[in-house]
Design a protein around this motif. Structure first.
Motif, PDB file in Angstrom:
ATOM      1  N   ASP A  44     -16.703  16.798  97.736  1.00  0.00           N
ATOM      2  CA  ASP A  44     -17.587  17.782  98.356  1.00  0.00           C
ATOM      3  C   ASP A  44     -18.813  17.944  97.443  1.00  0.00           C
ATOM      4  O   ASP A  44     -18.882  17.371  96.358  1.00  0.00           O
ATOM      5  CB  ASP A  44     -16.868  19.115  98.607  1.00  0.00           C
ATOM      6  CG  ASP A  44     -16.343  19.763  97.334  1.00  0.00           C
ATOM      7  OD1 ASP A  44     -16.890  19.488  96.251  1.00  0.00           O
ATOM      8  OD2 ASP A  44     -15.388  20.559  97.420  1.00  0.00           O
ATOM      9  N   HIS A  45     -19.782  18.747  97.895  1.00  0.00           N
ATOM     10  CA  HIS A  45     -21.046  18.836  97.150  1.00  0.00           C
ATOM     11  C   HIS A  45     -20.938  19.728  95.908  1.00  0.00           C
ATOM     12  O   HIS A  45     -21.755  19.617  94.992  1.00  0.00           O
ATOM     13  CB  HIS A  45     -22.157  19.312  98.077  1.00  0.00           C
ATOM     14  CG  HIS A  45     -22.503  18.283  99.110  1.00  0.00           C
ATOM     15  ND1 HIS A  45     -23.274  17.179  98.831  1.00  0.00           N
ATOM     16  CD2 HIS A  45     -22.130  18.165 100.418  1.00  0.00           C
ATOM     17  CE1 HIS A  45     -23.390  16.437  99.926  1.00  0.00           C
ATOM     18  NE2 HIS A  45     -22.703  17.002 100.902  1.00  0.00           N
ATOM     19  N   SER A  73     -19.042  14.795 101.371  1.00  0.00           N
ATOM     20  CA  SER A  73     -18.798  15.523 102.613  1.00  0.00           C
ATOM     21  C   SER A  73     -20.127  15.756 103.337  1.00  0.00           C
ATOM     22  O   SER A  73     -21.195  15.730 102.732  1.00  0.00           O
ATOM     23  CB  SER A  73     -18.109  16.855 102.325  1.00  0.00           C
ATOM     24  OG  SER A  73     -18.870  17.605 101.391  1.00  0.00           O
ATOM     25  N   ARG A  74     -20.042  16.015 104.634  1.00  0.00           N
ATOM     26  CA  ARG A  74     -21.238  16.213 105.451  1.00  0.00           C
ATOM     27  C   ARG A  74     -21.786  17.634 105.279  1.00  0.00           C
ATOM     28  O   ARG A  74     -21.032  18.576 105.033  1.00  0.00           O
ATOM     29  CB  ARG A  74     -20.885  15.996 106.918  1.00  0.00           C
ATOM     30  CG  ARG A  74     -20.497  14.552 107.253  1.00  0.00           C
ATOM     31  CD  ARG A  74     -21.704  13.682 107.393  1.00  0.00           C
ATOM     32  NE  ARG A  74     -21.357  12.299 107.712  1.00  0.00           N
ATOM     33  CZ  ARG A  74     -22.204  11.425 108.227  1.00  0.00           C
ATOM     34  NH1 ARG A  74     -23.456  11.789 108.475  1.00  0.00           N
ATOM     35  NH2 ARG A  74     -21.838  10.197 108.485  1.00  0.00           N
ATOM     36  N   TYR A  75     -23.111  17.740 105.454  1.00  0.00           N
ATOM     37  CA  TYR A  75     -23.750  19.055 105.453  1.00  0.00           C
ATOM     38  C   TYR A  75     -23.638  19.691 106.838  1.00  0.00           C
ATOM     39  O   TYR A  75     -23.461  18.999 107.847  1.00  0.00           O
ATOM     40  CB  TYR A  75     -25.234  18.934 105.074  1.00  0.00           C
ATOM     41  CG  TYR A  75     -25.483  18.741 103.598  1.00  0.00           C
ATOM     42  CD1 TYR A  75     -25.224  19.770 102.697  1.00  0.00           C
ATOM     43  CD2 TYR A  75     -26.003  17.547 103.108  1.00  0.00           C
ATOM     44  CE1 TYR A  75     -25.466  19.612 101.340  1.00  0.00           C
ATOM     45  CE2 TYR A  75     -26.248  17.369 101.753  1.00  0.00           C
ATOM     46  CZ  TYR A  75     -25.980  18.398 100.869  1.00  0.00           C
ATOM     47  OH  TYR A  75     -26.208  18.235  99.532  1.00  0.00           O
ATOM     48  N   LYS A 116     -24.860  21.082 110.210  1.00  0.00           N
ATOM     49  CA  LYS A 116     -25.991  20.627 111.030  1.00  0.00           C
ATOM     50  C   LYS A 116     -27.071  21.684 111.166  1.00  0.00           C
ATOM     51  O   LYS A 116     -28.255  21.377 111.240  1.00  0.00           O
ATOM     52  CB  LYS A 116     -25.490  20.207 112.413  1.00  0.00           C
ATOM     53  CG  LYS A 116     -24.683  18.908 112.398  1.00  0.00           C
ATOM     54  CD  LYS A 116     -24.257  18.503 113.792  1.00  0.00           C
ATOM     55  CE  LYS A 116     -23.480  17.191 113.774  1.00  0.00           C
ATOM     56  NZ  LYS A 116     -23.050  16.788 115.150  1.00  0.00           N
ATOM     57  N   ARG A 131     -28.846  22.687 106.460  1.00  0.00           N
ATOM     58  CA  ARG A 131     -28.698  21.452 105.689  1.00  0.00           C
ATOM     59  C   ARG A 131     -28.365  21.676 104.224  1.00  0.00           C
ATOM     60  O   ARG A 131     -28.030  20.737 103.511  1.00  0.00           O
ATOM     61  CB  ARG A 131     -29.997  20.635 105.787  1.00  0.00           C
ATOM     62  CG  ARG A 131     -30.320  20.135 107.172  1.00  0.00           C
ATOM     63  CD  ARG A 131     -29.291  19.138 107.662  1.00  0.00           C
ATOM     64  NE  ARG A 131     -29.237  17.947 106.818  1.00  0.00           N
ATOM     65  CZ  ARG A 131     -28.293  17.024 106.889  1.00  0.00           C
ATOM     66  NH1 ARG A 131     -27.285  17.182 107.734  1.00  0.00           N
ATOM     67  NH2 ARG A 131     -28.323  15.967 106.112  1.00  0.00           N
ATOM     68  N   ASP A 184     -22.556  23.094 102.726  1.00  0.00           N
ATOM     69  CA  ASP A 184     -21.520  22.064 102.842  1.00  0.00           C
ATOM     70  C   ASP A 184     -20.609  22.391 104.027  1.00  0.00           C
ATOM     71  O   ASP A 184     -20.069  23.489 104.130  1.00  0.00           O
ATOM     72  CB  ASP A 184     -20.698  22.001 101.549  1.00  0.00           C
ATOM     73  CG  ASP A 184     -19.892  20.716 101.427  1.00  0.00           C
ATOM     74  OD1 ASP A 184     -19.569  20.118 102.465  1.00  0.00           O
ATOM     75  OD2 ASP A 184     -19.587  20.325 100.286  1.00  0.00           O
ATOM     76  N   VAL A 236     -15.656  14.852 106.588  1.00  0.00           N
ATOM     77  CA  VAL A 236     -16.236  13.512 106.724  1.00  0.00           C
ATOM     78  C   VAL A 236     -15.790  12.960 108.077  1.00  0.00           C
ATOM     79  O   VAL A 236     -14.731  13.317 108.596  1.00  0.00           O
ATOM     80  CB  VAL A 236     -15.779  12.547 105.593  1.00  0.00           C
ATOM     81  CG1 VAL A 236     -16.366  12.953 104.262  1.00  0.00           C
ATOM     82  CG2 VAL A 236     -14.265  12.454 105.522  1.00  0.00           C
ATOM     83  N   TYR A 237     -16.634  12.117 108.663  1.00  0.00           N
ATOM     84  CA  TYR A 237     -16.276  11.471 109.916  1.00  0.00           C
ATOM     85  C   TYR A 237     -15.318  10.318 109.661  1.00  0.00           C
ATOM     86  O   TYR A 237     -15.321   9.707 108.580  1.00  0.00           O
ATOM     87  CB  TYR A 237     -17.521  10.943 110.621  1.00  0.00           C
ATOM     88  CG  TYR A 237     -18.410  12.017 111.196  1.00  0.00           C
ATOM     89  CD1 TYR A 237     -17.955  12.837 112.232  1.00  0.00           C
ATOM     90  CD2 TYR A 237     -19.709  12.187 110.726  1.00  0.00           C
ATOM     91  CE1 TYR A 237     -18.775  13.821 112.770  1.00  0.00           C
ATOM     92  CE2 TYR A 237     -20.543  13.163 111.255  1.00  0.00           C
ATOM     93  CZ  TYR A 237     -20.067  13.981 112.277  1.00  0.00           C
ATOM     94  OH  TYR A 237     -20.877  14.948 112.805  1.00  0.00           O
ATOM     95  N   ASP A 292     -17.038   7.331 108.568  1.00  0.00           N
ATOM     96  CA  ASP A 292     -17.470   7.262 107.161  1.00  0.00           C
ATOM     97  C   ASP A 292     -16.493   6.439 106.327  1.00  0.00           C
ATOM     98  O   ASP A 292     -16.864   5.880 105.283  1.00  0.00           O
ATOM     99  CB  ASP A 292     -17.577   8.668 106.566  1.00  0.00           C
ATOM    100  CG  ASP A 292     -18.698   9.480 107.190  1.00  0.00           C
ATOM    101  OD1 ASP A 292     -19.673   8.862 107.659  1.00  0.00           O
ATOM    102  OD2 ASP A 292     -18.600  10.724 107.200  1.00  0.00           O
TER     103      ASP A 292
END
Length: 636
Positions: free
Chosen positions: A432-433, A454-456, A458, A461, A464, A468-469, A472
């Motif tokens: 993670d971030h 990990s994704r931010y 939407k 931005r 966190d 994750v997809y 990914d």
């Protein structure tokens, strides 16, 4: 005659040179290596280099050779406080000692010294306090001018800086207790205040390696593929001092210096027992007996079930008593005194005031950090060992034995374990971030690894989203073995990634999951232990579960007595106490019995203590454990 005069002249000049370089010091009662080093403005490492026997045998009237100090000892100005008087303060409702210390710019300890009743009583409304007043006095000092500030340069790590100033990495860490795991350019560090010409040149094309305990030239040849001659050419001082644990050596830049932790064979202390004097031990634990109603048995039993702290303390106590019985069978007798600290600093202070612990062989506890520090600091002058059995103390005084290894050591153990296998396996880091910087540093240790964040969110931005997809990870895993570091404290993120990774495992793809910090993110009802077993989850641990497949006298005795298997706290109480008693019976005192070459192991815990340069003893023994068919076993 001319030849004889020449020889005498040379001998005389050598004698003068030796006198300029070294000083003889006769050890006085109460002195330590640290106090002598400070007096002569050298490090303990400098003294041990010239007096190797001092590590094993240090006693009054022995003579030490002290090198001339490399420290610049020019006078410096130092500000100190001088007491000028007191101000009276009447305590108001809701006022605290902390608040008063901030209001009057004095420390809590200074307030307690001026109002001694505060050592045993809590602050309350109406108390009349004396508030000390100070003035600042500036004086010139010389003996304290042993440390200076150093700004970290680009591409400098701990090893390079330690090498530059002629100290070990442990020394550097001791001088900088708040130093980050990964130092950055611009960070300010404390370093020895040596002359500029004494600083070693650090060359970017070279690597730097810290010598581990018990490492000789043969072991370094196997590990680094460098001969003694090659090492001496790069490090000329080796010809004079030989190899010493903690030394930082310059090595070719192509050499892999991030090798595995040095292993030490387990020591069986049963064959070393020779001191059978009765051991005087104190056990300080928060039993909180003042809260127990002995006339209400059923209610007390319920409280014991519901109160997690009390349950832990009682389990630990049972382990201690069982250890005393096991030690007795080995001929070791113990005089144990038990004290109830009530998890309160005032009660601990009262215990210290009403009892003389100066002749005790060791104190186990207390659990509360403030109480532990008070006991350790009070008994430091009498050199009484204080064992931090269930907590990691804020400050490791010279008489403290910290049984729980440091997190950085456990992270290093896990990295070294993976590094030994990374040549045959691929490495992936999922993070993670919050763990972005530490994961980037981890990637540097595994240059061919893949790092996935990990994704931010939407909509935001900068936030966190902790996921994750599947895509990914879709093309990340190929045939063979992949080691995955999952770095997060977020429970939902870990559970989703673990489930996703499990879906990629088949007959051709093997995934081994690990982490540098196994926290609560890897525990809970949504973390499927079947998945963790399928992923062979590895992590560094303070203890390991006892092996149920093997006969174990301690476990069998406990099951016979109580009808259940012992908890980890029972095993810890047993292991710590038995280790303490056996060490005391194998040497004159606990300090002599705790060399870093002695590693002991019992039911679920093992111990190998390392003496910090300016502190006490910290356990360096760490387990790497793994999930295997729903069991947690030691990884080999």
């Amino acid at each position: 005659m001319k030849n004889i005069l020449a020889v005498l002249l040379i001998a005389f000049s050598i004698g003068l040179s030796a006198q300029e370089k070294y000083i003889e010091h006769t050890v006085k009662s109460g002195e330590t290596i640290e106090s002598i080093a400070k007096a002569y403005l050298v490090t303990p490492f400098d003294i041990y280099a010239l007096n190797p026997d001092a590590q094993r045998k240090f006693q009054t009237n022995s003579v030490l050779i002290i090198p001339n100090s490399k420290i610049k000892n020019a006078p410096i100005e130092e500000a100190s406080k001088e007491l000028t008087g007191y101000k009276t303060h009447r305590v108001k409702r809701k006022e605290t000692l902390y608040g008063l210390s901030k209001e009057y710019s004095v420390s809590e300890e200074e307030l307690k010294k001026a109002n001694r009743f505060l050592y045993s009583e809590n602050l309350k409304k109406g108390d009349k306090l004396r508030i000390p007043r100070y003035k600042t006095v500036t004086s010139k000092q010389t003996l304290n001018n042993t440390v200076k500030k150093y700004t970290v340069q680009a591409k400098e790590g701990k090893w390079r800086i330690a090498y530059k100033f002629g100290i070990s990495v442990a020394d550097l860490e001791a001088l900088n207790p708040n130093m980050k795991e990964t130092i950055q350019p611009g960070d300010e560090l404390n370093v020895p205040n040596i002359h500029d010409q004494e600083e070693k040149e650090v060359e970017a094309t070279f690597g730097y390696y810290e010598v581990l305990p018990k490492e000789g030239f043969y072991r370094l040849k196997v590990k680094l593929d460098l001969t003694q001659e090659q090492l001496e050419t790069l490090n000329p001082e080796l010809k004079e001092t030989g190899l010493k644990a903690g030394m930082v050596l310059k090595v070719p830049g192509t050499v892999d210096t991030l090798s595995a932790l040095d292993t030490v064979e387990t020591t069986n202390l049963k064959g070393r027992l020779n001191n059978f004097k009765t051991k005087k031990i104190a056990l300080m634990m928060p039993y909180r007996l003042d809260r127990v109603d002995v006339d209400a048995v059923s209610r007390t039993k319920e409280m014991m079930k519901d109160n997690r702290l009390l349950s832990t303390v009682l389990d630990f106590h049972v382990g201690v008593i069982m250890a005393l019985d096991s030690a007795k069978q080995l001929g070791i007798s113990t005089d144990l005194k038990v004290f109830d600290t009530r998890y309160h600093i005032a009660e601990t202070s009262k215990i210290l005031a009403e009892n003389d612990f100066s002749d005790y062989d060791a104190i186990i506890g207390p659990m509360q950090d403030e109480s532990f520090s008070r006991v350790a600091m009070t008994l430091k002058g009498d050199n009484v060992p204080v064992i931090a059995a269930m907590n990691k103390p804020t400050e490791v005084f010279s008489n403290v034995f910290q049984t729980i290894p440091e997190e950085k050591l456990m992270r290093k153990a896990m990295i070294d374990f993976v590094k030994a296998d990374s040549l045959k396996s691929k490495v992936v880091i999922i993070s993670d971030h919050e763990h972005r910087e530490s994961s980037k540093a981890l990637q540097e240790m595994f240059p061919n690894s893949k790092l996935i964040f990990s994704r931010y969110d939407k909509k935001n931005r900068s936030k966190d989203a902790f996921f994750v997809y599947h895509t990914d990870l879709k093309n990340v895993f190929s045939t063979g073995k992949t080691i995955v570091f999952l770095e997060t404290d977020n429970y939902s993120f870990s559970t989703s990634v673990i489930s996703m990774l499990n879906g990629f495992v088949d007959k051709k793809i093997e995934i081994v999951l690990t982490t540098l910090d196994k926290g609560k993110a890897f525990e809970g009802k949504d973390v499927d232990n079947n998945n963790l077993s399928n992923l062979k989850f590895h992590y560094a641990s303070v203890h390991k579960d006892f092996d149920e497949t093997k006969s174990n006298g301690f476990v069998e005795r406990y099951e016979k007595e109580y009808g259940v298997t012992p908890s980890k706290y029972v095993a810890r109480g047993f292991d710590i106490t038995l280790d303490l008693l056996m060490r005391l019976a194998s040497a004159e005192n606990l300090y002599d019995a705790s060399l870093d070459t002695v590693e002991t192991e019992y039911v679920e815990n093992k111990f190998r203590y390392n003496k910090a340069l300016f502190g006490g003893y910290v356990n360096q023994a760490v387990y790497i454990v793994k999930f295997d068919n729903l069991r947690i076993i030691e990884a080999k």
